[in-house]
Design an enzyme around this catalytic site. Sequence first.
Site, PDB file in Angstrom:
ATOM      1  N   HIS A   1      31.724  51.640  40.798  1.00  0.00           N
ATOM      2  CA  HIS A   1      32.518  52.335  40.802  1.00  0.00           C
ATOM      3  C   HIS A   1      32.000  53.694  39.770  1.00  0.00           C
ATOM      4  CE1 HIS A   1      36.092  50.461  42.354  1.00  0.00           C
ATOM      5  NE2 HIS A   1      35.706  49.800  41.471  1.00  0.00           N
TER       6      HIS A   1
ATOM      7  N   GLU B   1      39.528  42.009  44.190  1.00  0.00           N
ATOM      8  CA  GLU B   1      38.715  42.265  43.788  1.00  0.00           C
ATOM      9  C   GLU B   1      37.462  41.722  43.860  1.00  0.00           C
ATOM     10  OE1 GLU B   1      36.551  46.224  41.509  1.00  0.00           O
ATOM     11  OE2 GLU B   1      38.603  45.419  40.452  1.00  0.00           O
TER      12      GLU B   1
END
Length: 314
Positions: free
Chosen positions: A252, A271
């Site tokens: 990310h 996740e």
Amino acid sequence: MGVMRIGHASLKVMDMDAAVKHYENVLGLKTTMKDKAGNVYLKCWDEWDKYSLILTPSDQAGLNHVAYKVEKDSDLDELQKKVEAWGVKTTVLPEGTLPSTGRMLQFNLPSGHEMRLYAMKEYVGTEVGTTNPDPWPDGLKGSGVHWLDHLLLMCEMNPEAGINTVADNTRFMTEALDFFLTEQVLVGPEGNMQAATWMARTTTPHDIAFVGGAKSGLHHIAFFLDSWHDVLKSADVMAKNKTKIDVAPTRHGITRGETIYFFDPSGNRNETFAGLGYLAQRDRPVTTWTEDQLWSGIFYHTGEAVPSFTDVYT
């Protein structure tokens, strides 16, 4: 001190046996108890409370509630006053409403998601103990996740109708529960509309996150791993177990986390998340991502849109 950290998430699952197998064998949680209603309670090896995940049988997937732990029982009374002063109705659930857990303050976020606060849950200890502990226990299954790290909630957002529950939730969490903003995505003609926010009470980049969507729901629950190598191993475990992967290992831009997204058998997105990213502090400047760089914030390596990531949730 008020809210300290995330406590547990309660998920709806459509096939309990398949769900338990997934969370035990793919993620490495352990079942700590089952109740007469058929609910199953699990914990990660590095957690000390009796459970951090509740699986409840249902005919659909999704989130029942998310709970955060407060420091003292008296904090519940103080926070009840702040929540109700904000205009949100509360209910005090008595001790034993959930097993091994004290009384809880129950309310709904502006987005409609149910949240609970509690001060007491039975202590059972980590798998390595607190005296001369090893860095990890023997016999770990699957990914061997350390702890439940955060949730990302999808929140109804319709600017044309004047609805933005991302902004409403963010303001509520700040003013009523004393969370602080770490990162945000701003969109719109003037670049001042909050379409996503990441918020913390600890020193991790986020203890909860909100993202705008067509309707409210659960985007994912996330479990912590040590390193990028562990994220890659997690992907191997998923391949071996024929787990449906949504987004293969990547990084990310937002939070700087290393990540892989996948689904449990009912369709709840999970996740595994590694990398501290940065120390979240109240005086750290808020990181802002603009609309034109949104996908670089979500998937830094490619900066490319993945439609399922925003369109599919429970």
